[in-house]
Scaffold this motif. Structure first.
Motif, PDB file in Angstrom:
ATOM      1  N   PRO A  10       0.812  -1.224   0.000  1.00  0.00           N
ATOM      2  CA  PRO A  10       0.000   0.000   0.000  1.00  0.00           C
ATOM      3  C   PRO A  10       0.845   1.275   0.000  1.00  0.00           C
ATOM      4  O   PRO A  10       0.500   2.258  -0.664  1.00  0.00           O
ATOM      5  CB  PRO A  10      -0.828  -0.126   1.288  1.00  0.00           C
ATOM      6  CG  PRO A  10      -0.942  -1.595   1.505  1.00  0.00           C
ATOM      7  CD  PRO A  10       0.394  -2.137   1.089  1.00  0.00           C
ATOM      8  N   GLY A  11       1.965   1.261   0.705  1.00  0.00           N
ATOM      9  CA  GLY A  11       2.837   2.422   0.727  1.00  0.00           C
ATOM     10  C   GLY A  11       3.533   2.647  -0.598  1.00  0.00           C
ATOM     11  O   GLY A  11       3.695   3.791  -1.048  1.00  0.00           O
ATOM     12  N   ILE A  12       3.945   1.560  -1.249  1.00  0.00           N
ATOM     13  CA  ILE A  12       4.578   1.686  -2.557  1.00  0.00           C
ATOM     14  C   ILE A  12       3.578   2.186  -3.592  1.00  0.00           C
ATOM     15  O   ILE A  12       3.891   3.037  -4.434  1.00  0.00           O
ATOM     16  CB  ILE A  12       5.216   0.349  -2.969  1.00  0.00           C
ATOM     17  CG1 ILE A  12       6.445   0.083  -2.080  1.00  0.00           C
ATOM     18  CG2 ILE A  12       5.595   0.342  -4.448  1.00  0.00           C
ATOM     19  CD1 ILE A  12       7.050  -1.277  -2.237  1.00  0.00           C
ATOM     20  N   GLU A  13       2.341   1.693  -3.495  1.00  0.00           N
ATOM     21  CA  GLU A  13       1.281   2.195  -4.384  1.00  0.00           C
ATOM     22  C   GLU A  13       1.057   3.689  -4.156  1.00  0.00           C
ATOM     23  O   GLU A  13       0.876   4.455  -5.111  1.00  0.00           O
ATOM     24  CB  GLU A  13      -0.007   1.417  -4.134  1.00  0.00           C
ATOM     25  CG  GLU A  13      -1.132   1.795  -5.063  1.00  0.00           C
ATOM     26  CD  GLU A  13      -2.378   0.963  -4.835  1.00  0.00           C
ATOM     27  OE1 GLU A  13      -3.466   1.401  -5.271  1.00  0.00           O
ATOM     28  OE2 GLU A  13      -2.284  -0.117  -4.212  1.00  0.00           O
ATOM     29  N   ALA A  14       1.100   4.110  -2.889  1.00  0.00           N
ATOM     30  CA  ALA A  14       0.924   5.533  -2.569  1.00  0.00           C
ATOM     31  C   ALA A  14       2.081   6.368  -3.120  1.00  0.00           C
ATOM     32  O   ALA A  14       1.866   7.473  -3.628  1.00  0.00           O
ATOM     33  CB  ALA A  14       0.812   5.716  -1.059  1.00  0.00           C
ATOM     34  N   ALA A  15       3.293   5.856  -3.007  1.00  0.00           N
ATOM     35  CA  ALA A  15       4.451   6.578  -3.534  1.00  0.00           C
ATOM     36  C   ALA A  15       4.348   6.734  -5.047  1.00  0.00           C
ATOM     37  O   ALA A  15       4.610   7.814  -5.593  1.00  0.00           O
ATOM     38  CB  ALA A  15       5.744   5.855  -3.154  1.00  0.00           C
ATOM     39  N   ARG A  16       3.978   5.662  -5.731  1.00  0.00           N
ATOM     40  CA  ARG A  16       3.800   5.734  -7.186  1.00  0.00           C
ATOM     41  C   ARG A  16       2.740   6.782  -7.544  1.00  0.00           C
ATOM     42  O   ARG A  16       2.930   7.582  -8.463  1.00  0.00           O
ATOM     43  CB  ARG A  16       3.360   4.374  -7.728  1.00  0.00           C
ATOM     44  CG  ARG A  16       4.442   3.322  -7.807  1.00  0.00           C
ATOM     45  CD  ARG A  16       3.980   2.220  -8.749  1.00  0.00           C
ATOM     46  NE  ARG A  16       4.874   1.074  -8.720  1.00  0.00           N
ATOM     47  CZ  ARG A  16       4.589  -0.086  -8.145  1.00  0.00           C
ATOM     48  NH1 ARG A  16       3.441  -0.255  -7.513  1.00  0.00           N
ATOM     49  NH2 ARG A  16       5.452  -1.088  -8.183  1.00  0.00           N
ATOM     50  N   ALA A  17       1.628   6.754  -6.817  1.00  0.00           N
ATOM     51  CA  ALA A  17       0.536   7.682  -7.107  1.00  0.00           C
ATOM     52  C   ALA A  17       0.961   9.128  -6.878  1.00  0.00           C
ATOM     53  O   ALA A  17       0.439  10.050  -7.523  1.00  0.00           O
ATOM     54  CB  ALA A  17      -0.683   7.346  -6.261  1.00  0.00           C
ATOM     55  N   ALA A  18       1.907   9.329  -5.962  1.00  0.00           N
ATOM     56  CA  ALA A  18       2.416  10.672  -5.691  1.00  0.00           C
ATOM     57  C   ALA A  18       3.488  11.097  -6.690  1.00  0.00           C
ATOM     58  O   ALA A  18       3.966  12.235  -6.634  1.00  0.00           O
ATOM     59  CB  ALA A  18       2.980  10.736  -4.271  1.00  0.00           C
TER      60      ALA A  18
END
Length: 207
Positions: free
Chosen positions: A182-190
């Motif tokens: 979930p954190g990696i997905e959030a980083a990508r989205a940012a």
């Protein structure tokens, strides 16, 4: 705990670190606290086993409870369960038992004072501060962003975007250290680069 990682490159204007499982080897304590809190709610022993716990890494406690309610047809009160889980976690770590993850902490120490640093964690502020204290990392980070400060938690990009805003750094110029999807997905989205920190052997050995 020892881990290894490779930076995509060296030219970042700011670094953002997840906390649990990235800076501090605290995931076993979190897992045990979750299992106890859910058991108290009468949840089946099959609810939130290790792989499901790992899949929710970095998510806020309230979002986790909402996800479990939807998946298992439960009606747990998200705020109450989150508060109880937090209390159990604080009880497990109050003896100062947490260990820093040496490589990420050493990197943060090298960068401190050279470029802005921030923690962006799915833990609420009391738990985040307690984790840092238990691992002897008080004072290393001046900026800590928690789910209370944003509208949406991981896997949405809000928490990383807020960390970048408070650091005064463009998101595209930030590197995120994360241990969970979930954190990696959030980083990508940012729009941020990221480095994955592998799970600890202690957590993988946990039943």
């Amino acid at each position: 705990m020892s881990v290894s990682f490779v930076l995509p490159h060296e030219n970042y204007a700011g670094y953002i670190f997840d906390l649990d499982g990235t800076l501090v080897d605290s995931m076993v304590a979190h897992y045990r606290a979750w299992r106890m809190a859910l058991c108290e709610q009468g949840a089946s022993g099959e609810v939130f086993r290790k792989q499901e716990f790992l899949a929710h890494g970095g998510c806020s406690a309230q979002d986790i409870v909402a996800s479990l309610n939807a998946r298992y047809g439960l009606v747990m009160d998200a705020e109450a369960v989150a508060a109880r889980k937090r209390a159990l976690y604080l009880g497990l770590i109050e003896a100062g038992c947490l260990v820093p993850i040496r490589e990420t902490v050493d990197f943060a120490r090298r960068m401190k004072g050279r470029v802005p640093l921030a923690i962006a964690t799915g833990s609420a502020m009391p738990g985040a501060l307690a984790s840092l204290k238990s691992a002897g990392l008080e004072g290393l980070f001046e900026l800590i962003v928690t789910p209370e400060m944003v509208e949406r938690g991981k896997p949405f990009p809000d928490i990383f975007e807020e960390a970048a805003r408070r650091m005064g750094v463009e998101p595209k110029s930030c590197l995120v250290f994360e241990d969970a999807d979930p954190g990696i997905e959030a980083a990508r989205a940012a729009g941020m680069d990221w480095v994955r920190i592998p799970p600890s052997a202690s957590l993988m050995a946990e039943e």
